[in-house]
Design an enzyme around this catalytic site. Structure first.
Site, PDB file in Angstrom:
ATOM      1  CG  ASP A 264      -7.734   7.569 -32.187  1.00  0.00           C
ATOM      2  OD1 ASP A 264      -7.142   8.033 -33.172  1.00  0.00           O
ATOM      3  OD2 ASP A 264      -7.344   7.737 -31.011  1.00  0.00           O
TER       4      ASP A 264
HETATM    5  C1  GLC Z   1      -4.783   9.688 -30.016  1.00  0.00           C
HETATM    6  C2  GLC Z   1      -4.331   9.158 -31.363  1.00  0.00           C
HETATM    7  C3  GLC Z   1      -4.114   7.680 -31.380  1.00  0.00           C
HETATM    8  C4  GLC Z   1      -3.580   7.240 -30.036  1.00  0.00           C
HETATM    9  C5  GLC Z   1      -4.694   7.434 -29.033  1.00  0.00           C
HETATM   10  C6  GLC Z   1      -4.276   7.030 -27.616  1.00  0.00           C
HETATM   11  O1  GLC Z   1      -5.813  10.618 -30.195  1.00  0.00           O
HETATM   12  O2  GLC Z   1      -5.126   9.494 -32.484  1.00  0.00           O
HETATM   13  O3  GLC Z   1      -3.216   7.390 -32.444  1.00  0.00           O
HETATM   14  O4  GLC Z   1      -3.181   5.891 -30.084  1.00  0.00           O
HETATM   15  O5  GLC Z   1      -5.184   8.756 -29.028  1.00  0.00           O
HETATM   16  O6  GLC Z   1      -3.325   7.910 -27.121  1.00  0.00           O
END
Ligand code: GLC
Length: 723
Positions: A264
């Protein structure tokens, strides 16, 4: 191309790839939203793509931009391996559906499957192959902003929604031009963050991990989810991005997941800040060896992979396994055969059909919390004048969190009511802002209320206070909104509150002074028309709460599927002191999980079981028990009832919840119509996972209580004996 053909293609590519190209496939970079002149960093992605050192990019928006970058990778790099493009298509791409928490309130997974189908069609046509959705983090934390993105506090409901959404995104053929790869996130237990503070510690027993947080993910893997995203949290002290027990032991080995685990955002690099790695090389080693396959945004794999191989702290087999998973995803998406998107076919925005689907979804998600004296639906023919008041009455800001740049704003409530009530004189007053304490507009709202037959107050929480990192320590209406409600209700005019928000809110004393409360959540692009449909009775609300609404923040965590204590509070004996309750607030929630009213009434019969007893061995061998419930519409108009089935094991080696949702059916009945609703129950419904880290599911002999009702706090009970 079959799975076997994929594997031989993967082997052929691995044999040709250099080590740098292999680590390159594990890299996902973020594309700046604004890729115009002076926009964000596009150079590094283009350069990496050209050198064959990039596997994926997220946030590329537009078929043209997608094709331009893809052309560099496919036509200019040595091996021409296509990129996979990801984006957070959470509840809509151009057509924004209600937030996921609202969709859960429909108790109808078809709603979320439709969202996913429409979203996939719109996104793929614009060059997106992969969405970072569905989020399936069970959570009991209304302070946590991402509860808006969840499907609530129950693992069974969340599981049903996760599977439906994956089906809607992926369909039967990921190479299709209207399907995208799904991503089960955030693995795992992200919704259990202490204090509701985002990214915070999660310390969880093995049995709670396996009974509460893991079930949706297991079902997602069984449903064919193409990817999984690791969570920002720790899981009992071990960061989810560096947790071999969850990422490899459970997800890949026990469940056989052969897709991609993506970090993430900078979750790998954050292992250093987390205190899980001394430096970025260590972070890369821990994440890769634990089971993360692709690194989003941070570049520790590419920066340190070679040295880890040379030091022998990362095996060549693990590297090849991660690369194989990425290549497998691209082969499943058909990107080698069709890397480019047809720009002439790119969908450019919502259509009447997709708007109608979003409006229908929003109407099905709304929950009628209170309706004294049947003040709703509005008596349209007799309603000569209506005051529409509040900061969200004429707002276009009701799409909710995680909506994409360029998605059309939500249609306002005020305009929709004017269209729905052409013969009613409608006045409007904002009263107060969504936040802030300026009450200078309240008198105008009072004047409008006094002059009208009835008042609709549209109040609540703006999307800005909802979503990632948007954690609130109080859950009341922001700013001076409660002052507005008090001033308007003091006029004595019948008041209907339309409550908008991305989480349960503490309703407070004002709930006693208004006649009706409709929870509309953040209902998406067709917010206004959907609210008008419900207020005028064109749609009879049938939604149910997927989360508990506490009376006060001090009660949190407060959830329906709680374990019993040795001294449970007995409402029939409120004077008893030494029991589990608060001194300063009434026991229980403001509104319970599963609660929701209708414009008609229903009666439910007692559950009838196909048998009174069943052997544990029979259950393990697949035997089932049927529970049948008769439901009747006893009112004067058609409506939806959600019959809910809960299970309780009153005596087990590991204390079981007082109720566990194990079935629900939303049925539409005409006035006077009666129907039988059937549920089939088996071992999964009666057993539970123990604290065994290797994973042991057990079905114990003894009583099982089966409750059926229209809420988690109502209904009748039958007992099944497991021998
Ligand atoms: C964010 C979120 C995740 C998302 C990712 C890409 O921090 O936690 O759910 O898919 O970054 O945007």
């Amino acid at each position: 191309m079959s799975g076997h053909a994929h594997e031989s293609r993967i082997k052929e590519l691995l044999d040709r790839m250099t080590v740098d190209e292999k680590f390159g496939q594990l890299q996902q970079l973020a594309w700046a939203w604004d890729t115009g002149p002076g926009g964000g960093d596009t150079e590094s992605a283009e350069t990496a793509a050209r050198e064959g050192l990039l596997g994926s990019v997220l946030n590329v928006v537009g078929a043209g931009a997608s094709n331009a970058l893809q052309r560099i990778a496919v036509e200019e790099s040595r091996l021409g391996i296509p990129l996979v493009f990801g984006l957070d298509v959470i509840h809509g791409f151009q057509t924004t559906f209600p937030i996921p928490l609202a969709q859960a309130a429909a108790f109808d997974p078809a709603v979320t499957e439709k969202d996913a189908e429409v979203s996939a069609r719109e996104a793929r046509s614009n060059g997106i192959h992969w969405t970072f959705s569905p989020m399936m983090d069970v959570t009991r934390e209304p302070r946590w902003g991402r509860i808006a993105e969840s499907t609530g506090e129950d693992p069974y409901l969340t599981t049903c929604y996760a599977v439906a959404k994956i089906r809607g995104y992926q369909g039967a053929d990921l190479t299709a031009p209207d399907r995208i790869a799904a991503c089960a996130k955030h693995f795992v237990a992200y919704g259990g963050a202490e204090g509701g503070r985002d990214y915070n510690t999660v310390d969880v027993s093995e049995q709670r991990l396996r009974n509460l947080y893991l079930p949706p993910f297991r079902a997602a893997v069984e449903a064919g989810a193409a990817t999984v995203m690791a969570g920002f949290n720790t899981v009992s002290g071990v960061p989810a991005h560096a947790n071999p027990h969850t990422l490899t032991g459970i997800l890949k080995e026990a469940w056989g997941f052969d897709g991609v685990v993506v970090s993430d955002w900078t979750g790998v690099q954050e292992l250093v800040a987390h205190g899980g790695a001394a430096n970025e090389a260590e972070a890369a080693r821990r994440a890769l060896t634990a089971g993360v396959d692709m690194e989003m945004v941070s570049t520790t794999f590419v920066d340190h992979g070679r040295e880890l191989l040379a030091a022998g702290t990362l095996s060549a087999e693990r590297l090849d396994d991660a690369v194989a998973r990425v290549l497998r995803l691209k082969l499943r998406l058909g990107l080698f055969e069709r890397p480019y998107v047809d720009e002439s076919a790119a969908l450019t925005g919502p259509t009447p059909d997709t708007r109608a689907a979003a409006r229908d979804a929003a109407g099905r998600c709304m929950v009628l919390l209170k309706n004294d004296d049947r003040v709703l639906p509005l008596d349209v023919p007799a309603l000569r004048s209506l005051a529409v008041v509040g900061p969200f009455a004429d707002s276009g800001d009701l799409l909710g969190t995680w909506t994409l740049p360029g998605a059309p704003a939500s249609a306002p409530v005020l305009r929709a009511l004017r269209e729905a009530l052409p013969y009613t004189s409608i006045t409007h007053a904002v009263g107060v802002a969504p936040e802030g304490f300026d009450t200078s507009g309240v008198p105008e709202a009072v004047v409008a209320a006094v002059a009208a037959d009835a008042v609709v107050l549209v109040v609540g929480e703006p999307p800005a206070l909802s979503g990632e990192a948007a954690v609130r320590s109080e859950l009341g209406l922001p700013g001076a909104q409660e002052r507005l409600i008090d001033a308007v209700t003091a006029t004595g005019r019948p008041c209907v509150v339309v409550l908008v928000g991305g989480r349960p809110l503490t309703i407070g004393a004002w709930a006693r002074s208004v006649s009706a409360i409709l929870m509309a959540w953040h209902p998406g692009i067709e917010a206004g028309p959907a609210v008008a449909d419900v207020l005028t009775g064109a749609v009879n609300p049938g939604g149910k709460l997927p989360v508990t609404f506490p009376r006060a923040v001090g009660q949190i965590p407060l959830y329906y599927n709680h374990e019993r204590t040795g001294r449970p509070y007995d409402p029939a004996a409120p004077e008893v002191k030494y029991v589990s309750k608060y001194l300063d607030i009434a026991d229980g929630p403001e509104f319970a999980f599963g609660h929701g009213l209708s414009y008609t009434t229903f009666t439910l019969g007692d559950p009838l079981l196909s048998r009174e007893w069943i052997g544990a061995r029979e259950l393990r061998e697949g035997a089932t028990v049927e529970a049948t419930v008769a439901v009747r519409n006893t009112g004067d108009r058609e409506g939806d009832s959600v019959i809910q089935l809960y299970v309780q094991d009153p005596a087990a080696a590991i204390t079981q919840p007082v109720r566990r949702l194990r079935g629900f059916q939303r049925v539409r009945l005409a006035a006077g119509e009666e129907r039988e609703v059937r549920f089939t129950l088996g071992a999964d419904d009666f057993g539970y996972w123990t604290n065994d880290p290797a994973g042991t599911f057990t079905v114990e002999p003894g009583e099982i209580h089966i409750h059926t009702g229209d809420s988690s706090r109502t209904g009748a009970r039958r007992t099944l004996q497991i021998t």
